[in-house]
Motif scaffolding. Structure first.
Motif, PDB file in Angstrom:
ATOM      1  N   SER A  78      25.769 -16.838  74.399  1.00 35.07           N
ATOM      2  CA  SER A  78      25.245 -18.205  74.509  1.00 35.07           C
ATOM      3  C   SER A  78      26.101 -18.978  75.504  1.00 35.07           C
ATOM      4  CB  SER A  78      25.269 -18.903  73.149  1.00 35.07           C
ATOM      5  OG  SER A  78      24.271 -18.399  72.294  1.00 35.07           O
ATOM      6  N   VAL A  79      25.463 -19.835  76.290  1.00 32.70           N
ATOM      7  CA  VAL A  79      26.159 -20.614  77.315  1.00 32.70           C
ATOM      8  C   VAL A  79      25.700 -22.065  77.221  1.00 32.70           C
ATOM      9  CG1 VAL A  79      26.664 -20.879  79.772  1.00 32.70           C
ATOM     10  CG2 VAL A  79      26.232 -18.592  78.835  1.00 32.70           C
ATOM     11  N   VAL A  80      26.667 -22.987  77.254  1.00 36.69           N
ATOM     12  CA  VAL A  80      26.344 -24.415  77.223  1.00 36.69           C
ATOM     13  C   VAL A  80      27.138 -25.141  78.295  1.00 36.69           C
ATOM     14  CG1 VAL A  80      25.807 -24.345  74.759  1.00 36.69           C
ATOM     15  CG2 VAL A  80      28.113 -24.986  75.486  1.00 36.69           C
ATOM     16  N   GLY A  81      26.635 -26.317  78.690  1.00 36.48           N
ATOM     17  CA  GLY A  81      27.289 -27.111  79.716  1.00 36.48           C
ATOM     18  C   GLY A  81      27.478 -28.554  79.298  1.00 36.48           C
ATOM     19  N   PHE A  82      27.714 -29.390  80.306  1.00 38.81           N
ATOM     20  CA  PHE A  82      27.967 -30.815  80.071  1.00 38.81           C
ATOM     21  C   PHE A  82      27.476 -31.591  81.283  1.00 38.81           C
ATOM     22  CE2 PHE A  82      29.945 -34.740  79.164  1.00 38.81           C
ATOM     23  CZ  PHE A  82      30.540 -34.718  77.898  1.00 38.81           C
ATOM     24  N   ASP A  83      26.663 -32.608  81.069  1.00 36.99           N
ATOM     25  CA  ASP A  83      26.147 -33.578  82.057  1.00 36.99           C
ATOM     26  C   ASP A  83      24.630 -33.644  82.075  1.00 36.99           C
ATOM     27  OD1 ASP A  83      28.578 -34.585  82.946  1.00 36.99           O
ATOM     28  OD2 ASP A  83      28.721 -33.167  84.624  1.00 36.99           O
ATOM     29  N   ASP A  84      23.942 -32.495  81.961  1.00 42.10           N
ATOM     30  CA  ASP A  84      22.489 -32.415  82.127  1.00 42.10           C
ATOM     31  C   ASP A  84      22.067 -32.827  83.532  1.00 42.10           C
ATOM     32  OD1 ASP A  84      19.966 -31.659  81.247  1.00 42.10           O
ATOM     33  OD2 ASP A  84      19.449 -33.678  80.569  1.00 42.10           O
ATOM     34  N   THR A  85      22.704 -32.220  84.523  1.00 39.96           N
ATOM     35  CA  THR A  85      22.325 -32.405  85.921  1.00 39.96           C
ATOM     36  C   THR A  85      21.155 -31.470  86.254  1.00 39.96           C
ATOM     37  OG1 THR A  85      24.113 -30.854  86.453  1.00 39.96           O
ATOM     38  CG2 THR A  85      24.579 -33.205  86.704  1.00 39.96           C
ATOM     39  N   PRO A  86      20.514 -31.632  87.424  1.00 42.95           N
ATOM     40  CA  PRO A  86      19.324 -30.836  87.734  1.00 42.95           C
ATOM     41  C   PRO A  86      19.519 -29.329  87.641  1.00 42.95           C
ATOM     42  CG  PRO A  86      19.429 -32.695  89.223  1.00 42.95           C
ATOM     43  CD  PRO A  86      20.710 -32.720  88.412  1.00 42.95           C
ATOM     44  N   ILE A  87      20.736 -28.824  87.894  1.00 42.70           N
ATOM     45  CA  ILE A  87      20.944 -27.382  87.856  1.00 42.70           C
ATOM     46  C   ILE A  87      20.674 -26.824  86.455  1.00 42.70           C
ATOM     47  CG2 ILE A  87      23.407 -27.407  87.272  1.00 42.70           C
ATOM     48  CD1 ILE A  87      23.763 -25.114  89.309  1.00 42.70           C
TER      49      ILE A  87
END
Length: 352
Positions: free
Chosen positions: A280-289
């Motif tokens: 599982s992979v998660v990020g931060f910001d919710d930018t277009p990428i």
């Protein structure tokens, strides 16, 4: 309502309107800018509060412009950054609404001297207020003596509250804690983290939130699962390789921004690791990428456009007299949210 019962419009701020209407400052900004996503009942409450308090942001901006044109300076780095693009959209939206000009200047050297030179250059170019995204707001905060100026400054998404200037931000600590807790709820115990650069306060606060979630769940921290990054895609690739090369690699990786999380997805694909079945992979910001990769990324939504709009609007208000009652060190918090997409799932396999 009589004119006597109203507060002077020059003393009314967007925070006053928000308190009267029972909504957030961001909602007031959305109504005044004309965003359609606001409920009609909320819109009516805001307009009623504006009328009762005599709040006139456009009139204030025109009054300022009649004496000398209002120019907001914005310093930036990495012109390819999706974060910067969102910052520019928000600042342009608000400055156009308020009758201000936006002056921008690049600074790729994150030293005190280079930052001071860039800010002084903006002021010499006519900027009478400064909008500072990270790391520049944080550089100024660490060394305020180098930036002695009467020009108001507003921090945009600082990683923590700043002692020397107001700002608009999300709670990075709580957002990182909530995202890590969500992974734990899915059954993940070995959770990797790719940090941001040390000079960004957000790197430390997001790391602290990650650690707090592990501690609350009784999971012992493993230092090998924390890798260094610098908020770039390239650093995410290096960190992903480091984490996935571990003899007991993680079942989930939290990139401290979307670019680094997207790099993890790319490296996993290269190795034939299935996302989210094996990782599982998660990020931060919710930018277009976050929605341009496959699978689309589960991430923390930091509403950067709205943050930039409100920061710009607050910066204009700092220029409105009287300034003696302004709380220059105050920070306004904008809510974050966890956006769940297809890059996460419950643990169904052993570590890859």
């Amino acid at each position: 309502m009589s004119q006597r019962s109203r507060r002077s419009s020059s003393a009314v701020t967007i925070s006053d309107v928000a308190a009267r209407a029972g909504v957030s400052a961001m909602t007031v900004s959305n109504v005044l800018i004309g965003r359609k996503k606001v409920l009609e009942s909320t819109r009516e409450a805001v307009h009623k509060a504006v009328e009762e308090l005599g709040y006139t942001p456009n009139a204030a901006a025109r009054a300022l412009a009649s004496a000398s044109q209002l120019r907001i300076g914005l310093i930036y780095r990495n012109p390819q950054s999706a974060f910067l693009s969102a910052v520019l959209v928000g600042a342009l939206n608000a400055s156009a609404q308020l009758g201000a000009q936006l002056l921008i200047r690049s600074c790729d050297d994150e030293t005190e001297e280079a930052t001071a030179a860039a800010l002084n250059g903006l002021v010499r170019s006519g900027a009478n207020a400064l909008l500072l995204p990270p790391p520049f707001c944080e550089i100024v905060d660490r060394s305020p003596g180098l930036f002695v100026t009467d020009v108001p400054m507003m921090a945009l998404s600082p990683g923590r509250e700043l002692a020397n200037m107001p700002g608009v931000r999300v709670d990075d600590y709580d957002a990182a804690r909530a995202m890590t807790a969500r992974l734990i709820d899915l059954g993940h115990v070995r959770i990797g983290l790719i940090e941001g650069p040390e000079q960004h306060y957000a790197s430390a606060t997001r790391l602290a939130g990650y650690r707090a979630a592990l501690a609350a769940a009784g999971i012992e921290e493993d230092g090998a699962l924390i890798a260094k990054g610098d908020f770039t895609y390239e650093s995410g690739l290096v960190a992903a390789r480091e984490l996935l090369d571990l003899s007991r690699s993680p079942t989930a990786i939290f990139g401290a921004n979307d670019d680094m999380a997207a790099a993890v997805v790319s490296e996993a694909h290269r190795r034939g690791i299935l996302i989210p079945d094996q990782l599982s992979v998660v990020g931060f910001d919710d930018t277009p990428i976050a929605v341009k990769i496959w699978p689309p990324l589960t991430t923390v939504r930091q509403p950067i456009v709205e943050i930039s709009e409100l920061a710009t609007q607050r910066l204009v208000e700092e220029l409105r007299p009287p300034r003696s009652d302004r709380h220059l060190g105050s920070t306004v918090y904008i809510p974050f949210s966890i956006i769940e997409r297809e890059s996460t799932s419950p643990v169904t396999a052993s570590p890859v």
